[in-house]
Design a protein around this motif. Sequence first.
Motif, PDB file in Angstrom:
ATOM      1  N   ALA A 185       4.684  -3.348 -20.340  1.00 19.30           N
ATOM      2  CA  ALA A 185       5.838  -2.478 -20.544  1.00 19.30           C
ATOM      3  C   ALA A 185       6.048  -1.595 -19.315  1.00 19.30           C
ATOM      4  N   LEU A 186       4.934  -1.276 -18.652  1.00 11.31           N
ATOM      5  CA  LEU A 186       4.987  -0.548 -17.385  1.00 11.31           C
ATOM      6  C   LEU A 186       4.143  -1.337 -16.391  1.00 11.31           C
ATOM      7  N   THR A 187       4.750  -1.798 -15.309  1.00 12.40           N
ATOM      8  CA  THR A 187       4.087  -2.670 -14.346  1.00 12.40           C
ATOM      9  C   THR A 187       3.857  -1.924 -13.046  1.00 12.40           C
ATOM     10  N   VAL A 188       2.627  -2.041 -12.515  1.00 11.70           N
ATOM     11  CA  VAL A 188       2.275  -1.431 -11.234  1.00 11.70           C
ATOM     12  C   VAL A 188       2.146  -2.537 -10.194  1.00 11.70           C
ATOM     13  N   SER A 189       2.758  -2.322  -9.045  1.00  9.35           N
ATOM     14  CA  SER A 189       2.695  -3.285  -7.948  1.00  9.35           C
ATOM     15  C   SER A 189       2.200  -2.587  -6.680  1.00  9.35           C
ATOM     16  N   PRO A 190       1.358  -3.293  -5.901  1.00  7.07           N
ATOM     17  CA  PRO A 190       0.740  -4.585  -6.174  1.00  7.07           C
ATOM     18  C   PRO A 190      -0.347  -4.437  -7.237  1.00  7.07           C
ATOM     19  N   PRO A 191      -0.675  -5.511  -7.976  1.00  6.58           N
ATOM     20  CA  PRO A 191      -1.660  -5.390  -9.052  1.00  6.58           C
ATOM     21  C   PRO A 191      -3.089  -5.262  -8.551  1.00  6.58           C
ATOM     22  N   ALA A 192      -3.388  -5.767  -7.356  1.00  2.70           N
ATOM     23  CA  ALA A 192      -4.753  -5.700  -6.825  1.00  2.70           C
ATOM     24  C   ALA A 192      -4.686  -5.733  -5.310  1.00  2.70           C
ATOM     25  N   VAL A 193      -5.563  -4.969  -4.674  1.00  4.19           N
ATOM     26  CA  VAL A 193      -5.589  -4.907  -3.225  1.00  4.19           C
ATOM     27  C   VAL A 193      -7.006  -4.545  -2.780  1.00  4.19           C
ATOM     28  N   THR A 194      -7.399  -4.993  -1.592  1.00  5.83           N
ATOM     29  CA  THR A 194      -8.685  -4.639  -0.991  1.00  5.83           C
ATOM     30  C   THR A 194      -8.435  -3.716   0.195  1.00  5.83           C
ATOM     31  N   LEU A 195      -9.146  -2.583   0.228  1.00  5.27           N
ATOM     32  CA  LEU A 195      -8.999  -1.622   1.320  1.00  5.27           C
ATOM     33  C   LEU A 195     -10.359  -1.277   1.901  1.00  5.27           C
ATOM     34  N   THR A 196     -10.349  -0.900   3.157  1.00  6.27           N
ATOM     35  CA  THR A 196     -11.536  -0.389   3.839  1.00  6.27           C
ATOM     36  C   THR A 196     -11.325   1.098   4.106  1.00  6.27           C
ATOM     37  N   PRO A 197     -12.359   1.815   4.562  1.00  2.00           N
ATOM     38  CA  PRO A 197     -12.212   3.252   4.799  1.00  2.00           C
ATOM     39  C   PRO A 197     -10.977   3.580   5.634  1.00  2.00           C
ATOM     40  N   THR A 198     -10.311   4.675   5.269  1.00  2.37           N
ATOM     41  CA  THR A 198      -9.089   5.233   5.869  1.00  2.37           C
ATOM     42  C   THR A 198      -7.848   4.384   5.587  1.00  2.37           C
ATOM     43  N   GLY A 199      -7.974   3.302   4.845  1.00  2.00           N
ATOM     44  CA  GLY A 199      -6.817   2.462   4.554  1.00  2.00           C
ATOM     45  C   GLY A 199      -5.861   3.126   3.578  1.00  2.00           C
ATOM     46  N   GLN A 200      -4.610   2.654   3.559  1.00  2.00           N
ATOM     47  CA  GLN A 200      -3.581   3.178   2.669  1.00  2.00           C
ATOM     48  C   GLN A 200      -2.915   2.038   1.906  1.00  2.00           C
ATOM     49  N   GLN A 201      -2.394   2.362   0.728  1.00  2.00           N
ATOM     50  CA  GLN A 201      -1.617   1.403  -0.042  1.00  2.00           C
ATOM     51  C   GLN A 201      -0.574   2.148  -0.855  1.00  2.00           C
ATOM     52  N   GLN A 202       0.678   1.709  -0.725  1.00  2.00           N
ATOM     53  CA  GLN A 202       1.765   2.282  -1.518  1.00  2.00           C
ATOM     54  C   GLN A 202       1.897   1.507  -2.823  1.00  2.00           C
ATOM     55  N   PHE A 203       1.771   2.187  -3.957  1.00  2.00           N
ATOM     56  CA  PHE A 203       1.954   1.575  -5.272  1.00  2.00           C
ATOM     57  C   PHE A 203       3.307   2.009  -5.833  1.00  2.00           C
ATOM     58  N   THR A 204       3.928   1.109  -6.592  1.00  2.00           N
ATOM     59  CA  THR A 204       5.179   1.410  -7.269  1.00  2.00           C
ATOM     60  C   THR A 204       5.053   1.032  -8.737  1.00  2.00           C
ATOM     61  N   ALA A 205       5.853   1.677  -9.571  1.00  2.00           N
ATOM     62  CA  ALA A 205       5.827   1.413 -11.015  1.00  2.00           C
ATOM     63  C   ALA A 205       7.231   1.060 -11.473  1.00  2.00           C
ATOM     64  N   ALA A 206       7.311   0.123 -12.416  1.00  2.00           N
ATOM     65  CA  ALA A 206       8.607  -0.294 -12.950  1.00  2.00           C
ATOM     66  C   ALA A 206       8.486  -0.522 -14.444  1.00  2.00           C
ATOM     67  N   SER A 207       9.527  -0.179 -15.156  1.00  2.00           N
ATOM     68  CA  SER A 207       9.627  -0.431 -16.594  1.00  2.00           C
ATOM     69  C   SER A 207      10.807  -1.351 -16.822  1.00  2.00           C
ATOM     70  N   ALA A 208      10.539  -2.496 -17.463  1.00  2.00           N
ATOM     71  CA  ALA A 208      11.576  -3.513 -17.697  1.00  2.00           C
ATOM     72  C   ALA A 208      12.268  -3.897 -16.401  1.00  2.00           C
ATOM     73  N   GLY A 209      11.491  -3.928 -15.311  1.00  2.00           N
ATOM     74  CA  GLY A 209      12.018  -4.358 -14.024  1.00  2.00           C
ATOM     75  C   GLY A 209      12.705  -3.285 -13.219  1.00  2.00           C
ATOM     76  N   SER A 210      12.876  -2.071 -13.766  1.00  2.00           N
ATOM     77  CA  SER A 210      13.556  -0.993 -13.053  1.00  2.00           C
ATOM     78  C   SER A 210      12.565   0.112 -12.702  1.00  2.00           C
ATOM     79  N   PRO A 211      12.700   0.717 -11.514  1.00  2.00           N
ATOM     80  CA  PRO A 211      11.803   1.825 -11.138  1.00  2.00           C
ATOM     81  C   PRO A 211      11.871   2.949 -12.163  1.00  2.00           C
TER      82      PRO A 211
END
Length: 700
Positions: free
Chosen positions: A442-468
């Motif tokens: 019902a609420l989807t987080v993208s990306p679903p899985a990621v591998t990071l090393t120290p100091t790394g960054q990742q932008q996550f987004t959330a959508a409900s029924a395909g809309s932010p």
Amino acid sequence: MNAAQVSALLRQQYLTDGPTSPVRPIRVAFTDNTDFVLVDIILGPPEFSFSSDTDEAQCQLSMFLVSGSLLRVDPINSVVRSVLPVEPRSSWLNGPVQLSSTQGRDNVLGQVTLNLADAAYQPAIGGIDPGSTVLTELGTALQTYFATQQTSYPLGTVQQSGVPACLQPTQFDFVVQQNPDAADDGAVLLLIKTNGTAPTTAGPLPVYPIPDGDTAALLVSGEVLFSSLIAPTLTREFSTIGTRFSAQQSNGAFQVDGSGGQLDLGYFPATLPNDDSDPWTSDSQGNFQKVVVAPGSFTVTSNGDSLVSAWTSSFVQYFTESETPLINTESSTMDANITTAFAAAADSTTDIVSFSGTVKAALTPDNPGSWWTKWWNDTADLPSDMNTAMQQALQAVFGKVQLPDVDTFALQNLLFPSEQVLQLATASVPGDLQLTGTIDSALTVSPPAVTLTPTGQQQFTAASAGSPTQVSWEIQPQLGTIDSGGLYQAPDAVGQPVVIIVTAIDQTDASLVGKAMVLLAPAAPSGDTVTPEFLTLTAGESYDLLVVDAYGQPADAICTLSPPGVGTLVQGYTTGAWIYTAPAAVTQAQSVAISPNAGLAAIVQLVPTTTVTITSSATTLNPGDTVTLTAVADDLDRVSWVALPTATGTLDAADGTATATYTAPSSVQNPQTVAVMAWGEDPDIGIVGIGLCRLTVQAG
């Protein structure tokens, strides 16, 4: 569902339970010559894939090892020989799994589960020779553990619900079908037999069911759709005119045929005309009479994307004209044709599939005589007013016909876990009712899985029924940070690999939660590396090391020991092989580095040992008896427990506690000896310990 969709479901199950759930930490033991190997690991989420194997019920299952360690011990002499931490990027469980053995639990229905015990695992662990018998024994021990612990992942539930009787499920089977356009992909088919389905043999579908761009499909068989849904519905719709419908199979495809009854269109014109020049519908004697049509044929078929109904009839119709003092009656064969195109549409919110129809009617004379054009002013057709009136009468009947909604079959019969729902995007009827889309939270987080090393960054987004949507962000454990916009920042340093759970909570509805996973690991080396990268040894113990290049292949390198003289380092007989032996005495914790001439060093922690003493409330048990065990050790506050053989009884202990409870099996054919071990490691003060208690379970 294709492989990506199944993996997404499994990942959401994993993230819901959390990698530190009691289901995830796995502790098993097995013998290796005179030593015992103790395994204390945390598994990552299962990844689902397909191989080129033509076995219809087989797929591949892989799980990386998030963290943990393998201990080689001599419990009789209270000696821990070595502790090998697992490295997730080089430690996996892989194996084929037979989905056909995944059965329901309630009568012939129940949960659809992926049972981890059904896979024959081939472990790979960084720092252990791939050809070692230790890995073979580990695979067997883990399979036994999964079987005794009933470790499984639910994919959904098959249950009865409020759908029509013909859609009530009665049993189900699994089939794996390869994607003809992608050798490494395929689909898991859950074939549900319902009350409306004739007995059949489970097997792959004639056409691969999931189109490009979608990851899941729902099909209702043509047999059920035409025989059990459309035919009865049309019989009810046409009950007033007496037409009955039944399903037939022609050239492998189902269709519905109607027969019998008659259709009363009424008088034309509506009242007997006063003007001598206006004809009217009559009987053969010229009496004012309704137009009554007996349907010649009525079929409902598929045209590839939608359903099409066709009604045709040829009938003799009398017309009468008054020319005072004469009354003339003539007849003509009339051809009536009604076609209705029913387009299937899926509501992504309610998962109701509905059919909307567009009716087209035509009524024409078949080779009328010369009188026809004389009566109707030289036209070959019915006059517009009479033609329009008759078509409207036909449309009034056929426009009321509604094909049945296939309502909520996906949600009410397949209740996916972790708020997973089938999002239906398109619907078509190429013979079967086919719905395609994705299975999403019902609420989807993208990306679903990621591998990071120290100091790394990742932008996550959330959508409900395909809309932010606006969400609040959380991470667990608190390693690194995540801001209000979903940007995760890894910490500057990472010791051991760890899984971070990223959680998004809908700000307007806190019950809507989405999750993603970050595997946080030390930076991968760019040059030669000594494996294992980390290792713990006690006094006098040796370990085989291997230098590998950036591609994991053995590399010819000269290694040095630092500080020199703390143990011995000798070169092996194969490329990249080195053997390190700890000093004969280790009284306090100390680290040594084993470095290749160009690359990353391995760190060996040298630690003293302590004795763990285990006491039991009883050492001889009858079947079903329970005993309490207590472990006491100097300098160790936390211990872990394991019993060998794995499948003999159950051992319960809260993580890290000094007390455990062992329950013997309910029946034992022959007396059994169970080895219960408690071990601990305190990296802060650098000490390890192991203890053993033997229990005897009497036959009975």
